[in-house]
Design an enzyme around this catalytic site. Structure first.
Site, PDB file in Angstrom:
ATOM      1  N   GLY A  12      -2.984  -6.229  -3.407  1.00 20.26           N
ATOM      2  CA  GLY A  12      -3.599  -4.838  -3.937  1.00 20.26           C
ATOM      3  C   GLY A  12      -4.778  -5.069  -4.969  1.00 20.26           C
ATOM      4  CD  GLU A  35      -6.965  -1.931  -2.551  1.00 16.91           C
ATOM      5  OE1 GLU A  35      -6.510  -0.905  -2.277  1.00 16.91           O
ATOM      6  OE2 GLU A  35      -6.459  -2.566  -3.674  1.00 16.91           O
ATOM      7  CD  GLU A  64       3.406  -3.963   3.040  1.00 22.17           C
ATOM      8  OE1 GLU A  64       4.108  -3.450   2.141  1.00 22.17           O
ATOM      9  OE2 GLU A  64       2.258  -3.957   3.150  1.00 22.17           O
ATOM     10  CD  GLU A  78      -1.889  -2.631 -12.789  1.00 20.68           C
ATOM     11  OE1 GLU A  78      -0.516  -2.280 -12.645  1.00 20.68           O
ATOM     12  OE2 GLU A  78      -2.650  -1.940 -12.397  1.00 20.68           O
ATOM     13  CD  GLU A  87       1.601   4.709  -7.566  1.00 20.78           C
ATOM     14  OE1 GLU A  87       0.980   5.838  -7.223  1.00 20.78           O
ATOM     15  OE2 GLU A  87       1.268   3.832  -7.868  1.00 20.78           O
TER      16      GLU A  87
END
Length: 300
Positions: A12, A35, A64, A78, A87
């Site tokens: 991410g 991302e 994934e 993060e 989340e």
């Protein structure tokens, strides 16, 4: 540098700033920046603009689903949110760990801790509730219950807790080792707490924050780097999370506030959870005990 010559996976990555730190400052041999959102196109531009395209490979997709061509020494992310886990991006980090982290690899953060404290929030309560008592000489107090429901049925996630408003010492109610925690561990987390009131005043509710640690490489004698989002530390965008009870209750020094906090992940809306407080307040002077319960959706 601890990252020097290491292979790094950034889960991410967003704009890629952590990936670029690893490549430029840490001298990582290779960084895979993953991302899922469309910002990834700008990430590629930023990486190239900073002349780091030879060290950083930007990959669009959910962690994934993507493929990384080699095992990694370090996973960075993060992932922390409101009340640490909201989340549940932590799930993606765990899955990445299972797929690509070398046996003796490291996770940054390596550990995460959730803290809880009893507190007053008189200014907030006055601004949202008490002001209905006198509206230009008119009594609007019947609206208090509606205001409580509107303003306090969910946690206040941009609260800035002043240490003077703490009614007890904080407690660590959750500790996660990122090398060991599993997805199943996150489905329901229930922890007991026991506070001794150290400062009398109106008890409005509980306030929470987290800290994360960065260990796993280098000399164990070196102090571990810690990011603490609690009061008394440099303010971050996470601030603190305030859980307001419906009615304040006066407590005195020495009183006991014992109970359980339970975080239950939503089975349908998987990024969401509910936070339940069940607790008793024991008035030591009068020898009385009152029981309370309240559930907060975050956000479903």
């Amino acid at each position: 540098m601890q990252v020097m010559f290491k292979v790094v996976l950034d889960v991410g990555c967003g704009t890629g700033i952590l990936s670029m730190f690893c490549a430029k400052v840490g001298k990582a041999s290779k960084v895979y920046a993953v991302e899922a959102s469309d910002i990834v196109e700008q990430t590629k531009v930023l990486v190239k603009h900073n002349h780091l395209q030879s060290a950083i490979t930007v990959i669009k997709g959910q962690v994934e689903d993507v493929e990384i061509p080699e095992p990694v020494d370090l996973i960075i992310s993060e992932w922390m949110g409101t009340l640490l886990v909201f989340e549940f991006m932590i799930e993606s980090v765990i899955l990445a760990r299972e797929k690509w982290l070398k046996p003796h690899g490291a996770m940054w953060p390596s550990h995460a801790n959730l803290y809880l404290v009893t507190c007053s929030a008189q200014e907030l309560y006055d601004n949202k509730i008490h002001f209905w008592d006198d509206q230009y000489g008119l009594d609007f107090s019947p609206l208090k219950s509606i205001s409580c429901k509107e303003f306090f049925e969910k946690p206040i996630c941009n609260h800035e807790l002043n240490s003077h408003d703490c009614l007890s010492q904080p407690l660590k109610v959750l500790s996660l080792d990122m090398k060991l925690v599993t997805v199943n561990d996150l489905e329901e987390i229930s922890k007991e707490f026991s506070f001794v009131v150290t400062k009398g005043g109106p008890f409005h509710g509980f306030c929470a924050w987290f800290s994360v640690e960065f260990g796993g490489f280098g000399d164990e004698k070196q102090p571990m780097v810690i990011l603490d989002t609690g009061p008394g530390h440099r303010l971050t965008h996470w601030k603190q999370d305030l859980f307001m009870m419906d009615c304040p209750l006066s407590v005195s020094k020495g009183d006991l506030i014992d109970g359980t906090i339970t975080l239950t992940r939503n089975k349908t809306w998987r990024r969401h959870l509910r936070v339940n407080f069940q607790y008793k307040i024991q008035n030591i002077t009068e020898g009385t005990t009152q029981a309370f319960q309240k559930t907060f959706p975050l956000w479903r």
